[in-house]
Design a protein around this motif. Structure first.
Motif, mmCIF file in Angstrom:
data_model
loop_
_atom_site.group_PDB
_atom_site.id
_atom_site.type_symbol
_atom_site.label_atom_id
_atom_site.label_comp_id
_atom_site.label_asym_id
_atom_site.label_seq_id
_atom_site.Cartn_x
_atom_site.Cartn_y
_atom_site.Cartn_z
ATOM 1 N N LYS A 107 -43.404 -2.075 -23.874
ATOM 2 C CA LYS A 107 -44.578 -0.705 -24.735
ATOM 3 C C LYS A 107 -44.991 -0.958 -26.373
ATOM 4 C CE LYS A 107 -42.979 4.082 -23.356
ATOM 5 N NZ LYS A 107 -42.211 5.029 -23.699
ATOM 6 N N MET A 108 -44.808 -1.880 -26.425
ATOM 7 C CA MET A 108 -45.032 -3.078 -27.712
ATOM 8 C C MET A 108 -45.885 -3.851 -27.844
ATOM 9 S SD MET A 108 -44.029 -0.532 -30.372
ATOM 10 C CE MET A 108 -44.376 0.955 -29.473
ATOM 11 N N TYR A 109 -45.146 -5.071 -26.586
ATOM 12 C CA TYR A 109 -45.211 -5.725 -26.401
ATOM 13 C C TYR A 109 -47.392 -5.276 -25.811
ATOM 14 C CZ TYR A 109 -41.102 -7.573 -25.123
ATOM 15 O OH TYR A 109 -39.901 -8.028 -24.838
ATOM 16 N N ALA A 110 -47.376 -4.117 -24.773
ATOM 17 C CA ALA A 110 -49.041 -3.928 -24.719
ATOM 18 C C ALA A 110 -49.096 -3.525 -26.002
ATOM 19 C CB ALA A 110 -48.407 -2.757 -23.894
ATOM 20 N N PHE A 111 -49.314 -1.921 -26.607
ATOM 21 C CA PHE A 111 -49.099 -1.975 -28.260
ATOM 22 C C PHE A 111 -50.475 -3.420 -29.290
ATOM 23 C CE2 PHE A 111 -49.312 -0.923 -32.622
ATOM 24 C CZ PHE A 111 -50.288 0.080 -32.956
ATOM 25 N N TRP A 112 -49.313 -4.291 -29.229
ATOM 26 C CA TRP A 112 -49.573 -5.396 -30.123
ATOM 27 C C TRP A 112 -50.788 -5.882 -29.674
ATOM 28 C CZ3 TRP A 112 -49.700 -4.475 -35.428
ATOM 29 C CH2 TRP A 112 -48.807 -3.563 -35.439
ATOM 30 N N GLU A 113 -50.701 -6.297 -28.084
ATOM 31 C CA GLU A 113 -51.585 -7.245 -27.557
ATOM 32 C C GLU A 113 -52.654 -6.230 -27.423
ATOM 33 O OE1 GLU A 113 -51.820 -9.523 -23.484
ATOM 34 O OE2 GLU A 113 -50.937 -8.130 -23.395
ATOM 35 N N THR A 114 -53.408 -5.183 -27.288
ATOM 36 C CA THR A 114 -54.050 -4.527 -27.297
ATOM 37 C C THR A 114 -54.435 -4.373 -28.919
ATOM 38 O OG1 THR A 114 -53.594 -2.800 -25.892
ATOM 39 C CG2 THR A 114 -54.612 -1.560 -27.157
ATOM 40 N N VAL A 115 -54.156 -4.454 -29.789
ATOM 41 C CA VAL A 115 -54.193 -4.519 -31.150
ATOM 42 C C VAL A 115 -54.988 -5.556 -30.911
ATOM 43 C CG1 VAL A 115 -53.566 -5.028 -33.584
ATOM 44 C CG2 VAL A 115 -52.632 -2.749 -31.776
ATOM 45 N N ALA A 122 -48.718 -17.960 -38.571
ATOM 46 C CA ALA A 122 -49.350 -18.862 -39.672
ATOM 47 C C ALA A 122 -50.476 -18.178 -39.061
ATOM 48 C CB ALA A 122 -49.206 -19.534 -40.417
ATOM 49 N N GLY A 123 -52.141 -17.987 -40.308
ATOM 50 C CA GLY A 123 -53.239 -18.226 -39.466
ATOM 51 C C GLY A 123 -53.617 -16.706 -39.675
ATOM 52 N N GLU A 124 -55.070 -17.160 -38.992
ATOM 53 C CA GLU A 124 -55.648 -15.682 -38.894
ATOM 54 C C GLU A 124 -55.488 -14.150 -37.878
ATOM 55 O OE1 GLU A 124 -60.184 -14.372 -37.527
ATOM 56 O OE2 GLU A 124 -60.048 -16.392 -38.303
ATOM 57 N N ARG A 125 -55.075 -14.744 -37.203
ATOM 58 C CA ARG A 125 -54.384 -13.587 -36.307
ATOM 59 C C ARG A 125 -52.885 -13.380 -36.592
ATOM 60 N NH1 ARG A 125 -56.071 -16.496 -30.942
ATOM 61 N NH2 ARG A 125 -57.923 -15.348 -30.798
ATOM 62 N N ALA A 126 -52.264 -13.609 -37.635
ATOM 63 C CA ALA A 126 -50.337 -13.330 -38.045
ATOM 64 C C ALA A 126 -51.382 -12.832 -38.985
ATOM 65 C CB ALA A 126 -50.555 -14.413 -38.142
ATOM 66 N N GLU A 127 -52.405 -13.512 -40.179
ATOM 67 C CA GLU A 127 -52.823 -12.288 -40.894
ATOM 68 C C GLU A 127 -53.174 -11.332 -40.301
ATOM 69 O OE1 GLU A 127 -52.371 -12.776 -44.815
ATOM 70 O OE2 GLU A 127 -51.398 -14.446 -43.573
ATOM 71 N N HIS A 128 -53.922 -11.260 -39.541
ATOM 72 C CA HIS A 128 -54.442 -9.721 -39.047
ATOM 73 C C HIS A 128 -53.585 -8.814 -38.685
ATOM 74 C CE1 HIS A 128 -57.877 -7.066 -37.541
ATOM 75 N NE2 HIS A 128 -57.418 -7.552 -36.114
ATOM 76 N N ILE A 129 -52.649 -8.733 -37.773
ATOM 77 C CA ILE A 129 -51.544 -8.423 -37.112
ATOM 78 C C ILE A 129 -50.707 -7.685 -38.342
ATOM 79 C CG2 ILE A 129 -49.683 -9.466 -37.044
ATOM 80 C CD1 ILE A 129 -49.246 -8.215 -33.905
ATOM 81 N N LYS A 130 -50.633 -8.238 -39.821
ATOM 82 C CA LYS A 130 -49.608 -8.039 -41.337
ATOM 83 C C LYS A 130 -50.669 -6.286 -41.753
ATOM 84 C CE LYS A 130 -49.299 -11.782 -42.840
ATOM 85 N NZ LYS A 130 -48.686 -12.497 -43.726
ATOM 86 N N ASN A 131 -51.916 -6.747 -41.077
ATOM 87 C CA ASN A 131 -53.173 -6.104 -41.535
ATOM 88 C C ASN A 131 -53.565 -4.698 -41.006
ATOM 89 O OD1 ASN A 131 -54.105 -6.761 -44.134
ATOM 90 N ND2 ASN A 131 -55.704 -8.415 -43.220
ATOM 91 N N CYS A 132 -53.294 -5.332 -39.500
ATOM 92 C CA CYS A 132 -53.006 -3.838 -39.154
ATOM 93 C C CYS A 132 -51.775 -2.911 -38.889
ATOM 94 C CB CYS A 132 -53.048 -4.053 -37.378
ATOM 95 S SG CYS A 132 -54.667 -4.812 -37.003
ATOM 96 N N ALA A 133 -50.958 -3.547 -38.764
ATOM 97 C CA ALA A 133 -49.297 -3.192 -39.413
ATOM 98 C C ALA A 133 -49.331 -1.583 -40.522
ATOM 99 C CB ALA A 133 -48.243 -3.679 -38.825
ATOM 100 N N ALA A 134 -50.216 -2.383 -41.351
ATOM 101 C CA ALA A 134 -49.962 -2.042 -42.752
ATOM 102 C C ALA A 134 -50.988 -0.559 -42.873
ATOM 103 C CB ALA A 134 -50.748 -2.842 -44.056
ATOM 104 N N ASP A 135 -52.412 -0.901 -41.547
ATOM 105 C CA ASP A 135 -52.945 0.905 -41.927
ATOM 106 C C ASP A 135 -52.344 1.407 -40.527
ATOM 107 O OD1 ASP A 135 -55.003 -0.936 -43.105
ATOM 108 O OD2 ASP A 135 -56.398 -1.090 -41.222
#
Length: 158
Positions: free
Chosen positions: A53-61, A106-119
């Motif tokens: 479920k978490m694979y699908a969640f983060w892949e969707t994000v 490291a990179g753009e998506r790595a930063e983006h996933i951290k921002n999404c996690a904070a939200d």
């Protein structure tokens, strides 16, 4: 300033990296002094079903391709009567998530996933605890955010 420790790390490019991130993160969660109890004892997480479920969640994000279905709000809300789901737990979860991302990627998506996690942490925390989301407290806005908000605020109804 350039962080040389990040130079040779890949960015998150697809499902394989998401699975690595999720597996590593939840290995750490299970062993964590603060969060392990909540996942292992209180929620009694079935890791065989939770991880996909978490694979699908983060892949969707990240990629809009994961096909996630579910209700994270309800899953977290049912834990409120069973254990403390306070701000400190969500902050700890987020710190662990961010450090896991930083250890692997490291990179753009790595930063983006951290921002999404904070939200996500802010939204879930505020809704299940029925408190205002701290991101939307006008006292926390920067001058630039205040100016932008003022431009988009609907005019008062007369």
């Amino acid at each position: 300033m350039f962080d040389s420790s990040q130079a040779n790390k890949p960015d998150i490019t697809g499902r394989a990296e998401i699975e690595t991130l999720v597996n590593t993160f939840y290995d750490r969660v299970r062993d964590d002094a603060v969060l392990g109890f909540i996942f292992n004892e209180v929620a009694q997480t079935n890791w065989t079903t939770h991880l996909p479920k978490m694979y699908a969640f983060w892949e969707t994000v990240l990629f809009r391709t994961g096909g996630f279905t579910g209700n994270p709000m309800a899953a977290h809300a049912k834990l409120v009567p069973l254990t403390d789901m306070g701000r400190d737990k969500f902050d700890h979860w987020l710190q662990l998530f961010r450090s896991t991302v930083d250890d692997l990627f490291a990179g753009e998506r790595a930063e983006h996933i951290k921002n999404c996690a904070a939200d996500m942490a802010n939204v879930i925390y505020s809704r299940i605890n029925q408190v205002p989301d701290p991101r939307f407290d006008p006292a926390n806005l920067t001058p630039e955010q205040r100016e932008r908000y003022a431009r988009y605020k609907p005019p008062p109804v007369v």
